[in-house]
Design a protein around this motif. Sequence first.
Motif, short mmCIF file in Angstrom:
data_model
loop_
_atom_site.label_atom_id
_atom_site.label_comp_id
_atom_site.label_asym_id
_atom_site.label_seq_id
_atom_site.Cartn_x
_atom_site.Cartn_y
_atom_site.Cartn_z
N TYR A 31 31.69 38.89 31.56
CA TYR A 31 32.04 37.75 32.29
C TYR A 31 33.08 37.72 33.42
CZ TYR A 31 29.29 35.53 28.75
OH TYR A 31 28.09 35.19 27.91
N ARG A 32 33.51 39.11 33.48
CA ARG A 32 34.76 39.09 34.53
C ARG A 32 34.10 39.37 35.92
NH1 ARG A 32 40.38 40.21 32.71
NH2 ARG A 32 40.48 40.56 34.85
N ASP A 33 34.84 38.63 36.91
CA ASP A 33 34.46 38.67 38.35
C ASP A 33 35.00 39.85 39.17
OD1 ASP A 33 36.93 37.62 38.77
OD2 ASP A 33 36.21 35.82 39.71
N ASP A 34 36.06 40.61 38.41
CA ASP A 34 36.74 41.65 39.01
C ASP A 34 36.54 43.09 38.66
OD1 ASP A 34 37.87 41.20 36.58
OD2 ASP A 34 39.80 41.25 37.25
N ARG A 35 35.43 43.31 37.82
CA ARG A 35 35.00 44.11 36.96
C ARG A 35 33.81 44.71 37.90
NH1 ARG A 35 39.89 45.89 35.17
NH2 ARG A 35 40.63 44.36 33.38
N SER A 36 33.83 46.01 38.23
CA SER A 36 32.18 46.43 39.01
C SER A 36 31.52 46.95 37.56
CB SER A 36 32.55 47.43 40.04
OG SER A 36 33.39 48.68 39.75
N ILE A 47 40.84 33.10 32.26
CA ILE A 47 40.20 32.02 31.39
C ILE A 47 39.02 31.58 31.88
CG2 ILE A 47 41.13 29.79 30.57
CD1 ILE A 47 42.88 32.21 29.50
N ARG A 48 38.72 31.45 33.06
CA ARG A 48 37.15 31.15 33.50
C ARG A 48 36.47 31.81 32.91
NH1 ARG A 48 33.49 33.27 35.58
NH2 ARG A 48 34.79 34.93 36.35
N ALA A 49 36.41 33.24 32.81
CA ALA A 49 35.44 33.91 32.32
C ALA A 49 35.41 33.74 30.68
CB ALA A 49 36.13 35.66 32.24
#
Length: 187
Positions: free
Chosen positions: A76-81, A122-124
């Motif tokens: 769910y992370r937006d910073d992991r490719s 927390i958003r993730a």
Amino acid sequence: MLVSEGERLVIMDETAIRRALIRIAHEIVEKNKGIEDCIIVGIRTRGVYLANRVAARISEIEGTKVTVRELDITKYRDDRSEIADVMVELANMPGDTELDSKLVKNKKVILFDDVLYTGRTIRAAMDAIMDLGRPQNVQLAVLVDRGHRELPIRPDFIGKNVPTSKQEEIQVQFTEIDSIDQVTIIH
């Protein structure tokens, strides 16, 4: 307690962490009028240790066990490719620790993380929880709130507010994986 160690500044020692977690446990019980319909969820990795420690305190206060589960938010992370970039180190975790939909539905989910910074973790975590089911509500407990939010996320339970610059880093260490309990600011 502030103790300088070169470029590191110790802002919480073992005693300060213990006191903060005892206070958070009492606040959780008070806010929820007990622990009925509550589930404690720790975000991997250090949030899991916080969740377990606070759950133990709540059990002492209430005389009954509270359900504790762990949450892996990697996908769910937006910073992991790539998921492979994330190494999860879990030591001495009991067998049945995964969170599932039966445990979330209509429950008060108390989410634990070590440091609240931008709010993206927390958003993730909230996205992951909502994918499992609809809780009655989600509450947030953190050991350290350092500010600099990028999202409108606010903790319900805070161990310590620590204003920092964006150039500083907060490091949380727990005996379960680091052999010491302390929180430091790294300049």
